[in-house]
Scaffold this active site. Structure first.
Site, short mmCIF file in Angstrom:
data_model
loop_
_atom_site.label_atom_id
_atom_site.label_comp_id
_atom_site.label_asym_id
_atom_site.label_seq_id
_atom_site.Cartn_x
_atom_site.Cartn_y
_atom_site.Cartn_z
N ASP A 1 0.85 -1.20 0.00
CA ASP A 1 0.00 0.00 0.00
C ASP A 1 0.89 1.25 0.00
OD1 ASP A 1 -3.24 0.52 1.14
OD2 ASP A 1 -1.82 2.19 0.95
N LEU B 1 -0.06 4.16 0.99
CA LEU B 1 -0.51 5.07 2.06
C LEU B 1 -0.75 6.47 1.49
CD1 LEU B 1 1.69 3.90 5.08
CD2 LEU B 1 -0.62 3.19 4.46
N THR C 1 -15.91 -2.50 -9.77
CA THR C 1 -17.10 -1.78 -9.31
C THR C 1 -18.23 -1.86 -10.34
OG1 THR C 1 -17.93 0.49 -9.02
CG2 THR C 1 -15.91 0.27 -10.23
N ASP C 2 -19.46 -1.78 -9.84
CA ASP C 2 -20.61 -1.76 -10.75
C ASP C 2 -20.65 -0.49 -11.59
OD1 ASP C 2 -21.29 0.04 -8.74
OD2 ASP C 2 -23.25 -0.83 -8.30
N GLU C 3 -19.85 0.52 -11.18
CA GLU C 3 -19.89 1.80 -11.90
C GLU C 3 -19.38 1.68 -13.33
OE1 GLU C 3 -18.75 5.24 -9.58
OE2 GLU C 3 -19.20 4.17 -7.73
N TYR D 1 -13.20 8.09 -12.87
CA TYR D 1 -12.98 6.93 -11.99
C TYR D 1 -13.46 5.64 -12.64
CZ TYR D 1 -14.18 3.50 -8.39
OH TYR D 1 -14.34 2.32 -7.67
N LYS E 1 -11.41 2.28 -14.02
CA LYS E 1 -11.65 0.91 -13.53
C LYS E 1 -12.04 -0.01 -14.71
CE LYS E 1 -11.70 -0.44 -9.74
NZ LYS E 1 -10.65 -0.97 -8.83
N ARG F 1 -23.31 16.73 -9.10
CA ARG F 1 -22.01 16.22 -9.59
C ARG F 1 -22.06 16.18 -11.12
NH1 ARG F 1 -20.58 10.31 -7.38
NH2 ARG F 1 -19.45 11.33 -5.71
P1 NAD Z 1 -9.89 3.44 -0.54
O1 NAD Z 1 -9.73 4.70 -1.32
O2 NAD Z 1 -10.44 3.49 0.84
O3 NAD Z 1 -8.46 2.72 -0.42
C1 NAD Z 1 -7.57 2.64 -1.49
C2 NAD Z 1 -6.24 2.10 -0.95
O4 NAD Z 1 -5.31 1.97 -2.06
C3 NAD Z 1 -5.57 3.04 0.06
O5 NAD Z 1 -5.08 2.29 1.15
C4 NAD Z 1 -4.44 3.68 -0.74
O6 NAD Z 1 -3.33 4.05 0.09
C5 NAD Z 1 -4.07 2.55 -1.69
N1 NAD Z 1 -3.41 3.03 -2.91
C6 NAD Z 1 -3.83 4.05 -3.71
N2 NAD Z 1 -2.94 4.19 -4.72
C7 NAD Z 1 -1.99 3.23 -4.56
C8 NAD Z 1 -0.83 2.86 -5.30
N3 NAD Z 1 -0.47 3.53 -6.41
N4 NAD Z 1 -0.08 1.82 -4.86
C9 NAD Z 1 -0.43 1.15 -3.74
N5 NAD Z 1 -1.51 1.47 -2.99
C10 NAD Z 1 -2.28 2.50 -3.41
O7 NAD Z 1 -10.72 2.48 -1.47
P2 NAD Z 1 -11.83 1.39 -1.06
O8 NAD Z 1 -13.13 2.07 -0.92
O9 NAD Z 1 -11.29 0.56 0.03
O10 NAD Z 1 -11.88 0.55 -2.43
C11 NAD Z 1 -10.99 -0.54 -2.64
C12 NAD Z 1 -11.23 -1.11 -4.02
O11 NAD Z 1 -12.58 -1.54 -4.15
C13 NAD Z 1 -11.01 -0.12 -5.15
O12 NAD Z 1 -10.35 -0.79 -6.21
C14 NAD Z 1 -12.40 0.31 -5.57
O13 NAD Z 1 -12.45 0.64 -6.95
C15 NAD Z 1 -13.18 -0.96 -5.29
N6 NAD Z 1 -14.61 -0.76 -4.94
C16 NAD Z 1 -14.96 0.13 -3.97
C17 NAD Z 1 -16.31 0.27 -3.63
C18 NAD Z 1 -16.74 1.22 -2.53
O14 NAD Z 1 -17.95 1.39 -2.31
N7 NAD Z 1 -15.84 1.83 -1.77
C19 NAD Z 1 -17.28 -0.48 -4.28
C20 NAD Z 1 -16.88 -1.37 -5.29
C21 NAD Z 1 -15.53 -1.51 -5.60
P1 TYD Z 2 -20.17 8.26 -3.15
O1 TYD Z 2 -20.17 7.81 -1.73
O2 TYD Z 2 -19.15 9.26 -3.59
O3 TYD Z 2 -20.11 6.94 -4.04
P2 TYD Z 2 -20.28 6.78 -5.66
O4 TYD Z 2 -20.26 8.10 -6.30
O5 TYD Z 2 -19.06 5.97 -6.00
O6 TYD Z 2 -21.57 6.03 -5.84
O7 TYD Z 2 -21.60 8.87 -3.49
C1 TYD Z 2 -22.77 8.09 -3.32
C2 TYD Z 2 -23.92 8.93 -3.82
O8 TYD Z 2 -24.08 10.06 -2.95
C3 TYD Z 2 -23.70 9.51 -5.21
O9 TYD Z 2 -24.95 9.51 -5.91
C4 TYD Z 2 -23.25 10.93 -4.97
C5 TYD Z 2 -23.98 11.31 -3.69
N1 TYD Z 2 -23.28 12.28 -2.82
C6 TYD Z 2 -23.92 13.45 -2.41
O10 TYD Z 2 -25.09 13.69 -2.74
N2 TYD Z 2 -23.24 14.32 -1.61
C7 TYD Z 2 -21.94 14.10 -1.23
O11 TYD Z 2 -21.37 14.96 -0.52
C8 TYD Z 2 -21.31 12.89 -1.64
C9 TYD Z 2 -19.91 12.59 -1.22
C10 TYD Z 2 -22.01 12.00 -2.43
#
Ligand code: NAD
Ligand code: TYD
Length: 352
Positions: free
Chosen positions: A34, A36, A135-137, A160, A164, A289
């Protein structure tokens, strides 16, 4: 003993996955690579940092020498690739770092895994696996009806999700071209403890507790399908163990809610349990957004049918667990919101 290289294991989902795996498996080792960044936080791993099965490596997935060195020094059996730039609003401001980490970083890992695991043309050591956590996105946005299946065409809209999708396609290319054993998982929105407060749920909890305005983008009627983070970890573990090589698995919570419903749920809980003056008057409908996806909805029938996965934590339980965690960990929130977060917040919300 199986050795797993987890990338991005200091982030929200990666750290939950490492803790989940140590809790449920005695016979594994984990190397956590990581960088960090602002989102990576070793505090998230305090409970396992002294575990002798665990090793932390501070570094960048784009650093090819470092990554291939890890495969040589640690006899890696599988990769679970979480490391990413993960926030849509940041990607709108700075797409380049998303391409670098999410696309080129994934390519660097694929090359290292292929070089280390290949035993002949199209032949690999038995049992190896590369899991791309996606991600589903990548599927884009839905109307009022229907769900994303694994066959839905990719149609990403944000930098983003485009990064992905590009990474997913490189993973697919390595499976199709070189027969690298891979899986791609595509999960809906996660929530739970340790999520960085740039994402909807922790941002709203944090602002409400500080009596700051709650910025709801546009009309707040966008829909996300929320899944408790441990259910995502369980799904990834099942895919890692039993997913058919080359397959994509969707993961979803069957839990679609509008953003405004989520915000009101948080306000209602905090108003009832913390401070009655935390209420809906804090809500502000701010500028939407750019390119905002309207609805995500996942069909996860495939992972249920093939691997027996179903979510265990209902939203009512999960959201209470999550809010209670933030209430009990205000010092964590204070530490992650000092410094860079202030500049981020001003840049994204200052003009709204
Ligand atoms: P996060 O942003 O909380 O964590 C990302 C981590 O990656 C951090 O610890 C960061 O330090 C590390 N990182 C970033 N760039 C790096 C690099 N160049 N080398 C090594 N480490 C690096 O993200 P998250 O929410 O934990 O998501 C993790 C994964 O799951 C991502 O790939 C994201 O696309 C995917 N994902 C997230 C969600 C969600 O709802 N959060 C949903 C579906 C998929
Ligand atoms: P987010 O948590 O950023 O996840 P994602 O965009 O990856 O789905 O946002 C979730 C939803 O909430 C998205 O429709 C954007 C909305 N949102 C707000 O309305 N206000 C905010 O301040 C943030 C961060 C997100």
């Amino acid at each position: 003993m199986v050795t797993i290289l987890v990338t991005g294991g200091a982030g929200f989902i990666g750290s939950a996955f490492i803790k989940y795996m140590f809790k449920n498996h005695g016979d594994i080792q984990i190397v956590n690579l990581d960088l960090l960044t602002y989102a990576g936080n070793l505090e998230n791993l305090k409970s396992i940092e002294k575990d002798e099965r665990y090793r932390f490596v501070h570094g960048d997935i784009c650093d090819r020498e470092l990554v291939s060195g890890l495969f040589k020094s640690s006899a890696i059996d599988s990769v679970v690739h979480f490391a990413a730039e993960s926030h849509v609003d940041r990607s709108i401001r700075t797409p380049d770092v998303f391409v670098k980490t999410n696309v080129l970083g994934t390519l660097s890992l694929l090359d290292a895994a292929k070089a280390a695991w290949q035993t002949g043309e199209d032949a690999y050591k038995p049992g190896v696996k590369f899991v791309q956590v996606s991600t589903d996105e990548v599927y884009g946005s839905l109307g009022a009806e229907g769900f994303f299946t694994e066959n839905t065409p990719l149609d990403p809209h944000s930098p983003y999700s485009a990064s992905k999708a590009a990474a997913d396609l490189m993973v697919k290319a390595y499976a199709d071209t070189y027969k690298l054993p891979v899986n791609i998982t595509r999960c809906s929105n996660n929530y739970g403890p340790y999520q960085f407060p740039e994402k909807l749920i922790p941002l709203m909890i944090n602002n409400a507790l500080a009596h700051k305005p709650l910025p709801v983008y546009g009309d707040g009627l966008q829909i996300r399908d929320w899944l408790f983070v441990d259910d995502h970890c369980k799904a990834i573990e099942m895919v890692l163990r039993n997913g058919r090589p080359g397959e994509v698995y969707n993961i979803g919570g069957h839990n679609e809610r509008t953003n405004i419903t989520i915000v009101k749920t948080i306000l209602e809980y905090l108003g009832r349990n913390v401070d009655a003056s935390i209420d809906e008057t804090l809500i502000r409908n701010v500028q939407d957004r750019k390119g905002h996806d309207r609805r995500y909805g996942i069909d996860s029938a495939k992972i249920t049918a093939e691997l027996g996965w179903t979510p265990e934590t209902g939203f009512e339980t999960g959201i209470v667990k999550t809010i209670d965690w933030y209430l009990s960990n205000k010092d964590w929130m204070e530490r992650v919101t000092s410094g860079e977060y202030q500049h981020y917040y001003e840049a994204v919300y200052g003009g709204k």
